[in-house]
Design a protein around this motif. Structure first.
Motif, PDB file in Angstrom:
ATOM      1  N   ARG A   1       7.374  -9.337   6.972  1.00  0.00           N
ATOM      2  CA  ARG A   1       6.625  -7.927   7.045  1.00  0.00           C
ATOM      3  C   ARG A   1       5.596  -8.118   5.770  1.00  0.00           C
ATOM      4  O   ARG A   1       4.589  -7.386   5.876  1.00  0.00           O
ATOM      5  CB  ARG A   1       7.718  -7.225   6.601  1.00  0.00           C
ATOM      6  N   ALA A   2       5.965  -8.928   4.564  1.00  0.00           N
ATOM      7  CA  ALA A   2       5.018  -8.750   3.536  1.00  0.00           C
ATOM      8  C   ALA A   2       3.765  -9.694   4.081  1.00  0.00           C
ATOM      9  O   ALA A   2       2.790  -9.148   3.409  1.00  0.00           O
ATOM     10  CB  ALA A   2       5.588  -9.452   2.445  1.00  0.00           C
ATOM     11  N   HIS A   3       4.078 -10.710   4.597  1.00  0.00           N
ATOM     12  CA  HIS A   3       2.955 -11.382   5.172  1.00  0.00           C
ATOM     13  C   HIS A   3       1.842 -10.680   6.023  1.00  0.00           C
ATOM     14  O   HIS A   3       0.666 -10.676   6.016  1.00  0.00           O
ATOM     15  CB  HIS A   3       3.368 -12.689   5.743  1.00  0.00           C
ATOM     16  N   ALA A   4       2.512  -9.745   6.922  1.00  0.00           N
ATOM     17  CA  ALA A   4       1.860  -9.008   7.890  1.00  0.00           C
ATOM     18  C   ALA A   4       0.830  -8.074   7.129  1.00  0.00           C
ATOM     19  O   ALA A   4      -0.070  -7.531   7.368  1.00  0.00           O
ATOM     20  CB  ALA A   4       2.907  -8.316   8.712  1.00  0.00           C
ATOM     21  N   GLN A   5       1.597  -7.279   6.260  1.00  0.00           N
ATOM     22  CA  GLN A   5       1.175  -6.219   5.242  1.00  0.00           C
ATOM     23  C   GLN A   5      -0.131  -6.876   4.472  1.00  0.00           C
ATOM     24  O   GLN A   5      -1.283  -6.216   4.503  1.00  0.00           O
ATOM     25  CB  GLN A   5       1.943  -5.734   4.538  1.00  0.00           C
ATOM     26  N   ARG A   6      -0.052  -7.953   4.148  1.00  0.00           N
ATOM     27  CA  ARG A   6      -1.070  -8.752   3.243  1.00  0.00           C
ATOM     28  C   ARG A   6      -2.399  -9.020   4.035  1.00  0.00           C
ATOM     29  O   ARG A   6      -3.266  -9.075   3.948  1.00  0.00           O
ATOM     30  CB  ARG A   6      -0.583  -9.873   2.802  1.00  0.00           C
ATOM     31  N   TYR A   7      -1.957  -9.527   5.425  1.00  0.00           N
ATOM     32  CA  TYR A   7      -3.045  -9.580   6.405  1.00  0.00           C
ATOM     33  C   TYR A   7      -3.830  -8.639   6.645  1.00  0.00           C
ATOM     34  O   TYR A   7      -5.102  -8.520   6.611  1.00  0.00           O
ATOM     35  CB  TYR A   7      -2.466 -10.314   7.600  1.00  0.00           C
ATOM     36  N   ARG A   8      -3.071  -7.388   6.973  1.00  0.00           N
ATOM     37  CA  ARG A   8      -3.774  -6.143   7.213  1.00  0.00           C
ATOM     38  C   ARG A   8      -4.554  -5.708   5.911  1.00  0.00           C
ATOM     39  O   ARG A   8      -5.882  -5.404   5.805  1.00  0.00           O
ATOM     40  CB  ARG A   8      -2.604  -5.021   7.407  1.00  0.00           C
ATOM     41  N   GLU A   9      -4.125  -6.102   4.633  1.00  0.00           N
ATOM     42  CA  GLU A   9      -5.025  -5.497   3.656  1.00  0.00           C
ATOM     43  C   GLU A   9      -6.071  -6.382   3.441  1.00  0.00           C
ATOM     44  O   GLU A   9      -7.161  -5.679   3.081  1.00  0.00           O
ATOM     45  CB  GLU A   9      -4.045  -5.723   2.291  1.00  0.00           C
ATOM     46  N   ARG A  10      -6.285  -7.501   3.992  1.00  0.00           N
ATOM     47  CA  ARG A  10      -7.421  -8.496   3.734  1.00  0.00           C
ATOM     48  C   ARG A  10      -8.230  -8.445   5.014  1.00  0.00           C
ATOM     49  O   ARG A  10      -9.521  -8.832   4.922  1.00  0.00           O
ATOM     50  CB  ARG A  10      -6.772  -9.905   3.480  1.00  0.00           C
TER      51      ARG A  10
ATOM     52  N   SER B   1      -6.923 -15.549   5.800  1.00  0.00           N
ATOM     53  CA  SER B   1      -7.838 -14.407   5.843  1.00  0.00           C
ATOM     54  C   SER B   1      -9.110 -14.565   5.338  1.00  0.00           C
ATOM     55  O   SER B   1     -10.128 -13.899   6.088  1.00  0.00           O
ATOM     56  CB  SER B   1      -6.913 -13.199   4.998  1.00  0.00           C
ATOM     57  N   ALA B   2      -9.384 -15.575   4.463  1.00  0.00           N
ATOM     58  CA  ALA B   2     -10.888 -15.746   4.034  1.00  0.00           C
ATOM     59  C   ALA B   2     -11.550 -16.310   5.216  1.00  0.00           C
ATOM     60  O   ALA B   2     -12.778 -16.078   5.277  1.00  0.00           O
ATOM     61  CB  ALA B   2     -10.802 -16.682   2.664  1.00  0.00           C
TER      62      ALA B   2
ATOM     63  N   HIS C   1       7.999 -19.506   5.561  1.00  0.00           N
ATOM     64  CA  HIS C   1       7.642 -20.337   4.366  1.00  0.00           C
ATOM     65  C   HIS C   1       6.389 -20.537   3.907  1.00  0.00           C
ATOM     66  O   HIS C   1       5.979 -21.264   3.368  1.00  0.00           O
ATOM     67  CB  HIS C   1       8.311 -21.808   5.105  1.00  0.00           C
ATOM     68  N   LEU C   2       5.646 -19.315   4.400  1.00  0.00           N
ATOM     69  CA  LEU C   2       3.985 -19.561   4.093  1.00  0.00           C
ATOM     70  C   LEU C   2       4.001 -19.086   2.606  1.00  0.00           C
ATOM     71  O   LEU C   2       4.872 -18.288   2.173  1.00  0.00           O
ATOM     72  CB  LEU C   2       3.124 -18.419   4.935  1.00  0.00           C
ATOM     73  N   GLU C   3       3.016 -19.626   1.831  1.00  0.00           N
ATOM     74  CA  GLU C   3       2.856 -19.043   0.579  1.00  0.00           C
ATOM     75  C   GLU C   3       1.733 -17.882   0.678  1.00  0.00           C
ATOM     76  O   GLU C   3       1.061 -17.880   1.735  1.00  0.00           O
ATOM     77  CB  GLU C   3       2.135 -20.316  -0.138  1.00  0.00           C
ATOM     78  N   ILE C   4       1.722 -17.362  -0.404  1.00  0.00           N
ATOM     79  CA  ILE C   4       0.729 -16.060  -0.355  1.00  0.00           C
ATOM     80  C   ILE C   4      -0.601 -16.492  -0.326  1.00  0.00           C
ATOM     81  O   ILE C   4      -1.663 -16.224   0.351  1.00  0.00           O
ATOM     82  CB  ILE C   4       0.993 -15.235  -1.721  1.00  0.00           C
ATOM     83  N   ALA C   5      -0.746 -17.887  -0.983  1.00  0.00           N
ATOM     84  CA  ALA C   5      -2.000 -18.695  -0.713  1.00  0.00           C
ATOM     85  C   ALA C   5      -2.651 -18.996   0.754  1.00  0.00           C
ATOM     86  O   ALA C   5      -3.654 -19.021   0.841  1.00  0.00           O
ATOM     87  CB  ALA C   5      -2.181 -19.798  -1.805  1.00  0.00           C
ATOM     88  N   ASP C   6      -1.452 -19.330   1.442  1.00  0.00           N
ATOM     89  CA  ASP C   6      -1.820 -19.312   2.776  1.00  0.00           C
ATOM     90  C   ASP C   6      -2.355 -18.320   3.379  1.00  0.00           C
ATOM     91  O   ASP C   6      -3.286 -18.454   4.238  1.00  0.00           O
ATOM     92  CB  ASP C   6      -0.478 -19.928   3.543  1.00  0.00           C
TER      93      ASP C   6
END
Length: 375
Positions: free
Chosen positions: A259-268, A364-365, A354-359
């Motif tokens: 869920r945190a990964h999904a939210q970060r995708y949405r933000e970016r 996204s970039a 197991h993804l990192e925030i940097a991933d």
């Protein structure tokens, strides 16, 4: 001349999962092997008890796969040859296969923007032969179970939730698996709660259905010597149950990371023109088995991301009604315009725990770069 080393972002990472769980997994497997109880033993019993508690239901019955769960779920709800089972056309083929294997006919109803079956479309395809509605909680977001329940009650139909991708998801605070007369789960290696092979489960509040399921999954055996119904061997393996018991304890953490990964995708990615990210309804707590974006340049985007070291998937590129096996059902291209349009635009990004925030930021970039969006 220096060469740039691309960051590699795999779609799944089973090796990382095993490395993180190795000691406790090996202890569980060794304990099970040493016990000498390999079929329907204490690990299966423990898993069923814990899964029922997790889903908020009276019963959970372990079976050999998600497909077995669907077949048995339809069977205990009375599906017979000639009956109709209403399903979305954009699910994995097993959703419709389960009906066919019982001699029933899968009848498709189009979907909404969230990829889940449209309750209004369900109403339009109900006939005198309709027996069961099978909402598929696709991607880990639950279908509109309030509306679907109303439709089912109005027409005297049963509900079998296909919750294969949605363990832990909720609608109005009620978990997947607790809404229908029964629900089918998959614990395939790709699922959020995953075995190391095929595994599945069925949940229900009904004592009678649960008792019959325990017979049907085990060749119709009432006891070692008496067979009360013709059935197949669809038992959950004791070793897989041991693995699932380890991973069920970690499922909440897995869900929150996804869920945190999904939210970060949405933000970016939320401001990228021409790209649609999944948005959750206020009633929905999604578990993100997959994170699906939609865009008209899907194929070109997927190729570009692959060149950047990013692995993606498509769930699913060909709707069930357009598969060769479904030709005799009589559906044509254009029968389900929403599902068919989505099939041309959907792309699943890496979302595993197991993804990192940097991933996430790297993916996204690169997507922003493809669309020419300013960082």
């Amino acid at each position: 001349m220096s060469s740039t080393v691309l960051r590699q972002v795999p779609y799944v990472n089973f090796k990382a999962q095993y490395a993180a769980e190795k000691d406790v997994l090996l202890a569980a497997v060794t304990r099970t092997m040493a016990s000498g109880q390999y079929i329907l033993g204490p690990e299966v019993e423990r898993f069923e008890k814990k899964l029922a508690e997790f889903c908020g239901v009276k019963h959970a019955i372990g079976v050999s796969s998600g497909t077995a769960a669907l077949v048995l779920g339809l069977k205990i709800l009375g599906v017979e040859p000639g009956d109709e089972v209403i399903v979305p056309p954009n699910s994995f083929v097993a959703s419709a296969t389960a009906a066919v294997l019982l001699g029933a006919k899968p009848v498709f109803a189009d979907v909404r923007e969230d990829l889940n079956i449209d309750p209004q479309a369900i109403e339009k395809v109900i006939t005198a032969r309709s027996k069961v509605i099978m909402p598929v909680h696709l991607t880990g977001r639950m279908a509109d179970m309030d509306a679907i329940t109303q439709v089912a009650q109005a027409h005297g139909l049963k509900i079998l939730e296909d919750a294969a991708q949605a363990i832990g998801a909720t609608w109005d605070g009620k978990k997947a698996g607790a809404w229908g007369h029964a629900a089918a789960f998959s614990m395939h290696p790709l699922k959020n709660l995953n075995a190391m092979g095929d595994a599945g489960a069925i949940t229900t509040h009904d004592d009678g259905l649960a008792a019959r399921l325990r017979v049907l999954r085990n060749l119709g055996l009432k006891n070692r010597d008496e067979v009360v119904e013709w059935s197949d061997n669809m038992r959950l393996d004791e070793l897989q149950a041991a693995i699932l018991n380890v991973r069920l304890e970690r499922l909440t953490d897995v869900t929150e990371k996804r869920r945190a990964h999904a939210q970060r995708y949405r933000e970016r990615l939320g401001d990228v023109a021409g790209l649609r990210c999944p948005q959750d309804a206020p009633q929905c707590y999604a578990v993100y088995h997959v994170f699906i974006i939609q865009c008209e340049q899907r194929d070109a985007l997927q190729k570009f991301l692959m060149e950047q070291g990013i692995e993606t998937k498509i769930h699913y590129p060909i709707p069930i009604h357009r598969q060769p096996c479904a030709a005799k059902l009589g559906y044509a291209t254009g029968s389900f315009p929403v599902a068919e349009a989505q099939a041309r635009q959907i792309l699943s990004l890496p979302i595993h725990q197991h993804l990192e925030i940097a991933d996430i930021d790297y993916v996204s970039a690169k997507i922003r770069k493809f669309f020419g969006a300013q960082a």
